[in-house]
Design a protein around this motif. Structure first.
Motif, PDB file in Angstrom:
ATOM      1  N   ASN A  31      17.458  -2.598   0.677  1.00  0.00           N
ATOM      2  CA  ASN A  31      17.736  -4.000   0.358  1.00  0.00           C
ATOM      3  C   ASN A  31      17.988  -4.178  -1.139  1.00  0.00           C
ATOM      4  OD1 ASN A  31      17.619  -5.004   2.962  1.00  0.00           O
ATOM      5  ND2 ASN A  31      15.429  -5.429   2.870  1.00  0.00           N
ATOM      6  N   GLN A  32      17.177  -3.513  -1.959  1.00  0.00           N
ATOM      7  CA  GLN A  32      17.365  -3.590  -3.404  1.00  0.00           C
ATOM      8  C   GLN A  32      18.718  -2.995  -3.806  1.00  0.00           C
ATOM      9  OE1 GLN A  32      15.476  -5.241  -5.489  1.00  0.00           O
ATOM     10  NE2 GLN A  32      16.754  -4.711  -7.235  1.00  0.00           N
ATOM     11  N   GLU A  36      21.877  -4.908  -5.641  1.00  0.00           N
ATOM     12  CA  GLU A  36      22.532  -4.393  -6.850  1.00  0.00           C
ATOM     13  C   GLU A  36      24.022  -4.155  -6.610  1.00  0.00           C
ATOM     14  OE1 GLU A  36      20.410  -0.996  -8.347  1.00  0.00           O
ATOM     15  OE2 GLU A  36      18.522  -2.112  -8.468  1.00  0.00           O
ATOM     16  N   LEU A  37      24.365  -3.654  -5.420  1.00  0.00           N
ATOM     17  CA  LEU A  37      25.783  -3.452  -5.096  1.00  0.00           C
ATOM     18  C   LEU A  37      26.528  -4.790  -5.054  1.00  0.00           C
ATOM     19  CD1 LEU A  37      25.671  -0.668  -2.369  1.00  0.00           C
ATOM     20  CD2 LEU A  37      26.716  -0.512  -4.626  1.00  0.00           C
ATOM     21  N   LYS A  38      25.894  -5.809  -4.478  1.00  0.00           N
ATOM     22  CA  LYS A  38      26.528  -7.130  -4.439  1.00  0.00           C
ATOM     23  C   LYS A  38      26.719  -7.670  -5.853  1.00  0.00           C
ATOM     24  CE  LYS A  38      25.005  -8.788   0.090  1.00  0.00           C
ATOM     25  NZ  LYS A  38      24.184  -9.773   0.810  1.00  0.00           N
ATOM     26  N   SER A  39      25.705  -7.507  -6.681  1.00  0.00           N
ATOM     27  CA  SER A  39      25.807  -7.965  -8.068  1.00  0.00           C
ATOM     28  C   SER A  39      26.927  -7.229  -8.793  1.00  0.00           C
ATOM     29  CB  SER A  39      24.476  -7.740  -8.772  1.00  0.00           C
ATOM     30  OG  SER A  39      24.581  -8.030 -10.134  1.00  0.00           O
ATOM     31  N   ASP A  45      34.534  -8.148  -9.554  1.00  0.00           N
ATOM     32  CA  ASP A  45      35.516  -9.146  -9.124  1.00  0.00           C
ATOM     33  C   ASP A  45      35.853 -10.096 -10.268  1.00  0.00           C
ATOM     34  OD1 ASP A  45      37.150 -10.537  -7.158  1.00  0.00           O
ATOM     35  OD2 ASP A  45      35.614 -12.113  -7.252  1.00  0.00           O
ATOM     36  N   LEU A  46      34.840 -10.557 -10.991  1.00  0.00           N
ATOM     37  CA  LEU A  46      35.081 -11.454 -12.118  1.00  0.00           C
ATOM     38  C   LEU A  46      35.888 -10.754 -13.205  1.00  0.00           C
ATOM     39  CD1 LEU A  46      31.600 -13.226 -12.415  1.00  0.00           C
ATOM     40  CD2 LEU A  46      33.732 -14.192 -11.543  1.00  0.00           C
TER      41      LEU A  46
END
Length: 116
Positions: A31-32, A36-39, A45-46
């Protein structure tokens, strides 16, 4: 016999507890890692969006420069074309011929003054 089975069940229970604890730990780590992957994906992306916007601005600016350069080259081509045609129409006399003509004119003026 029942006592032996109960002992084995208690031993299996401890092993099962350890497996569940390991599974919960691995799940928490996963989950952690997902967070971190999503962040990281959001940051990427930004960053990519900003770079694409900048590249689009540079592309538009470059297209404007190319258009301006093309217009300028066309103007230069027209000017040189007109200059070439005017040179072809009006032949430029060589300096010796001009000097010779001036000398002849000057000689005629002197001859007229002498005659008068």
């Amino acid at each position: 016999m029942l006592n032996a089975r109960l002992k084995r069940l208690h031993q299996d229970k401890d092993v099962l507890r350890q497996m569940v604890a390991d599974l919960v730990g691995a799940t928490n780590l996963a989950n952690q890692a997902i967070k971190e992957l999503k962040s990281t994906a959001v940051e990427a992306d930004l960053s990519l969006t900003a770079r694409l916007d900048e590249a689009e601005r540079f592309g538009i600016e470059l297209a404007n420069h190319v258009t301006a350069g093309t217009v300028l080259m066309e103007r230069i081509a027209r000017i040189t074309s007109v200059a070439r045609h005017s040179q072809a129409i009006e032949p430029v006399e060589e300096p010796n011929k001009v000097r010779s003509a001036l000398e002849q004119l000057s000689a005629r003026v002197r001859n007229r003054e002498a005659a008068a």
